[in-house]
Write a protein that holds these residues in place. Sequence first.
Motif, mmCIF file in Angstrom:
data_model
loop_
_atom_site.group_PDB
_atom_site.id
_atom_site.type_symbol
_atom_site.label_atom_id
_atom_site.label_comp_id
_atom_site.label_asym_id
_atom_site.label_seq_id
_atom_site.Cartn_x
_atom_site.Cartn_y
_atom_site.Cartn_z
ATOM 1 N N PRO A 1 0.792 -1.235 0.000
ATOM 2 C CA PRO A 1 0.000 0.000 0.000
ATOM 3 C C PRO A 1 0.820 1.278 0.000
ATOM 4 O O PRO A 1 0.326 2.329 -0.425
ATOM 5 C CB PRO A 1 -0.828 -0.122 1.277
ATOM 6 N N GLU A 2 2.075 1.216 0.439
ATOM 7 C CA GLU A 2 2.904 2.427 0.426
ATOM 8 C C GLU A 2 3.125 2.936 -0.993
ATOM 9 O O GLU A 2 3.468 4.091 -1.203
ATOM 10 C CB GLU A 2 4.252 2.146 1.083
ATOM 11 N N HIS A 3 2.912 2.065 -2.000
ATOM 12 C CA HIS A 3 3.053 2.483 -3.392
ATOM 13 C C HIS A 3 1.749 3.048 -3.954
ATOM 14 O O HIS A 3 1.737 3.649 -5.019
ATOM 15 C CB HIS A 3 3.496 1.306 -4.269
ATOM 16 N N ALA A 4 0.645 2.789 -3.271
ATOM 17 C CA ALA A 4 -0.632 3.317 -3.735
ATOM 18 C C ALA A 4 -0.719 4.799 -3.396
ATOM 19 O O ALA A 4 -0.082 5.293 -2.469
ATOM 20 C CB ALA A 4 -1.790 2.556 -3.095
ATOM 21 N N THR A 5 -1.541 5.508 -4.153
ATOM 22 C CA THR A 5 -1.637 6.949 -3.943
ATOM 23 C C THR A 5 -2.245 7.274 -2.584
ATOM 24 O O THR A 5 -3.150 6.591 -2.118
ATOM 25 C CB THR A 5 -2.493 7.597 -5.046
ATOM 26 N N VAL B 1 -0.690 -1.248 -19.266
ATOM 27 C CA VAL B 1 -1.900 -0.738 -18.604
ATOM 28 C C VAL B 1 -1.593 0.580 -17.897
ATOM 29 O O VAL B 1 -2.327 1.570 -18.027
ATOM 30 C CB VAL B 1 -2.445 -1.773 -17.592
ATOM 31 N N ALA B 2 -0.493 0.616 -17.153
ATOM 32 C CA ALA B 2 -0.113 1.828 -16.414
ATOM 33 C C ALA B 2 0.204 2.976 -17.368
ATOM 34 O O ALA B 2 -0.092 4.143 -17.067
ATOM 35 C CB ALA B 2 1.085 1.521 -15.520
ATOM 36 N N VAL C 1 0.270 -1.614 -10.108
ATOM 37 C CA VAL C 1 -0.157 -0.771 -11.231
ATOM 38 C C VAL C 1 -0.107 0.707 -10.846
ATOM 39 O O VAL C 1 0.317 1.550 -11.644
ATOM 40 C CB VAL C 1 -1.561 -1.182 -11.719
ATOM 41 N N GLU C 2 -0.519 1.048 -9.627
ATOM 42 C CA GLU C 2 -0.473 2.454 -9.213
ATOM 43 C C GLU C 2 0.973 2.942 -9.110
ATOM 44 O O GLU C 2 1.283 4.091 -9.464
ATOM 45 C CB GLU C 2 -1.210 2.657 -7.889
ATOM 46 N N TYR C 3 1.861 2.075 -8.634
ATOM 47 C CA TYR C 3 3.297 2.428 -8.588
ATOM 48 C C TYR C 3 3.815 2.693 -9.998
ATOM 49 O O TYR C 3 4.479 3.713 -10.254
ATOM 50 C CB TYR C 3 4.062 1.274 -7.934
ATOM 51 N N LEU C 4 3.507 1.797 -10.944
ATOM 52 C CA LEU C 4 3.968 1.985 -12.322
ATOM 53 C C LEU C 4 3.360 3.236 -12.953
ATOM 54 O O LEU C 4 4.039 3.973 -13.679
ATOM 55 C CB LEU C 4 3.613 0.758 -13.166
#
Length: 552
Positions: free
Chosen positions: A46-50, A293-294, A405-408
Motif C-alpha cells: 500500500p505504500e506504493h498506492a496513492t 496498462v499503467a 499498477v499504481e506504482y507503475l
Amino acid sequence: MGKATDYSSKKQEWEQEAETTAKRFPERKEHFQTSSDIPIERLHLPEHATDDYLTKLGFPGQYPYTRGIQPTMYRSRYWTMRQYAGFGSAKETNQRFRYLLEQGQTGLSVAFDLPTQIGYDSDDLMAEGEVGKVGVAIDSLKDMELLFDNIPLDKVSTSMTINAPASVLLCMYIAVGEKQGISADKLTGTIQNDILKEYIARGTYIYPPKPSMRLITNIFEYCQRQLPRFNTISISGYHIREAGSTAVQEIAFTLANGIAYVEAALASGLDIDTFAPRLAFFFNAHNQFFEEVAKFRAARRIWARTMKERYKAKNPKSWKLRFHTQTGGSTLTAQQADNNIVRVTLQALSAIMGGTQSLHTNSKDEALSLPTEESARIALRTQQILANESGAADTVDPLGGSYYVEYLTDEIETRAMEYIEKIDQLGGAVQAVEDGYMQREIHHAAYETQKKIEADEEIIVGLNQFVQEEEAQPELMKVDEQLEADQIRSLHEVRNGRDQELVNQCLANLKKAAADEKVNLMPYILEAVRAYTTVGEICNVLREQFGEYTGI
C-alpha cells in the motif's frame, strides 16, 4: 500515512523470510525492471498506492481520468473493433472491408500504399514497384469511390492512416460522402494527420515542418465548422514505439507532439475549446502487460492536467485523452508465427484493461506479409472473445488500486513529465525534431533493447529461446504484380475523361492560395478533388510552394 506504519514490522519479517528463501532458491535475475527501466520490487504494498485518491485517481469519467474517460466504459458499449486493412486496388480493399464488416467489425481503418502516403501518383517514377504493396493505391476520387462502394458513410466510422497528404484524402472522403448524399456534418471517423511523428520515426513526410503544421491547423479550423463529428488528428505514439522507444518515451514524445499541435492551433487564432475535444491519440500495446496498462492510465492523467492547468481549457471534453490502440507489430516474429496469436491477445487485453476507445489486433502472419483473410479473421475473433468471454469488460478500470499498477502509473507519469519538460526547454516538439533530440533518444533505446535480446537477457520465444529448427511455411498473402499496370491504366482513363481546363484552374487557385499563409487551403483542395485532380498533382503544387523536407 498512518496505515503504512501499521504493517512495517510485518513487512520486515516478511522481507527476512523472502531473503532466506532467495538464498535457497536464487531469483532469476539480480534486478527486475520494465522495458522503460523502471525497477520492479519483489512485492508492491500500500505504500506504493496513492495517498490522495481524488487528486491522482478520482472516479471513471471524472478529472483527471486516470481510471477512464467514461463512467461506465465497456459496460455500456464495447470499444470499436477497427481492423486496419488495405492492399492492392480500391476494389480489392473494398471487398476486404465488406468481409470484415460482415464478420462483426464495427469500424473501418484504411491503410494506404507508400506512393499515396508521400503524395505520388501510381504512374510516377517514384512509385515504381510500390503500388498497392503496403496499402491501397489511391490516385483520384474515382479510387475513393470504389474503396467505399456500398459502404454507407453515415453508418460507419472510418479511420485513415495518412499524414502529409491528409488534407487531400480527407477532401476525397468528403466528396464520396457528397456523392452518397451524405453531408459532411454526418461523417464520423479520424484522420491521422500527425506529421511530427513522421519526422521522428516513420518517414512519410513531404513538406518542411512549418507548412506541414499550417496544413494541420487548416484541417482543425475547417472541420470545426464543416465536420464537427470527425476527429481532426490522431497523435501517434504507435510508430514511435515501433521505432524502438520505451513505453515512457512513447507517451512523453506523443504528448509533447500534442502540445505542439495545440500551440500551433492557438497561434492560428483558434480557441482551445473549439478544437481540443476532437484531438485523438494512437498508442501501441506491447508485451509487458502491467507496464502497458499503467502507460495508458498515466497518459490520460498527464493530458488532463496539461489541458486544464497549462492551457486553461474550460470544456471537460478538452481534458479527455481518447485513444485508439494497435497491438505491437514489432513484437511479432516470423519464427513460429502461431505464437503471435498469444502475443496479440496479451497486448489487446492490456489495451482493454487500460481503457482504449478502439482497437486493432494484428494478424499472426504480419511479420511475413500482408495478412491473409483467415489470419485477419482470427485477429478480429481475438477481440470478440476478449469482449464477450473474458469478463474484462464487465467493470471499469479492473486493475485500478493494484499497488503495482499504481506504482507503475506514478513512475511512468514522473519520467514522461521529465521528458516533456526537457522538450519544453529545447523550444518545443518542432524544435526538438529539427535538433534530432527525440530521434536520438529512440535510437539509443532501440540499441539497448537489441543488445539485451542478443545477449539473451530479454527472451523472445521462438527467436532466441525455444527455437524450432524446421518450421512449416504458412500460406502468405501476395499482391498481384499485374495490379500496378491496371492501376496506371485506370489513372490514365481518369485523366483522359475529366475536364482538364477545370483541373488546371483548380490547381492555379490552389497555388495562389498556398502563397498566402493566412488562407485555409481545405476549400481549394476540395474543389480540386471534386474535379478528379489527382493526389500527385495536388501535392506537386504544394511541393512547388512549400519545398520538400530532406531530414536533419
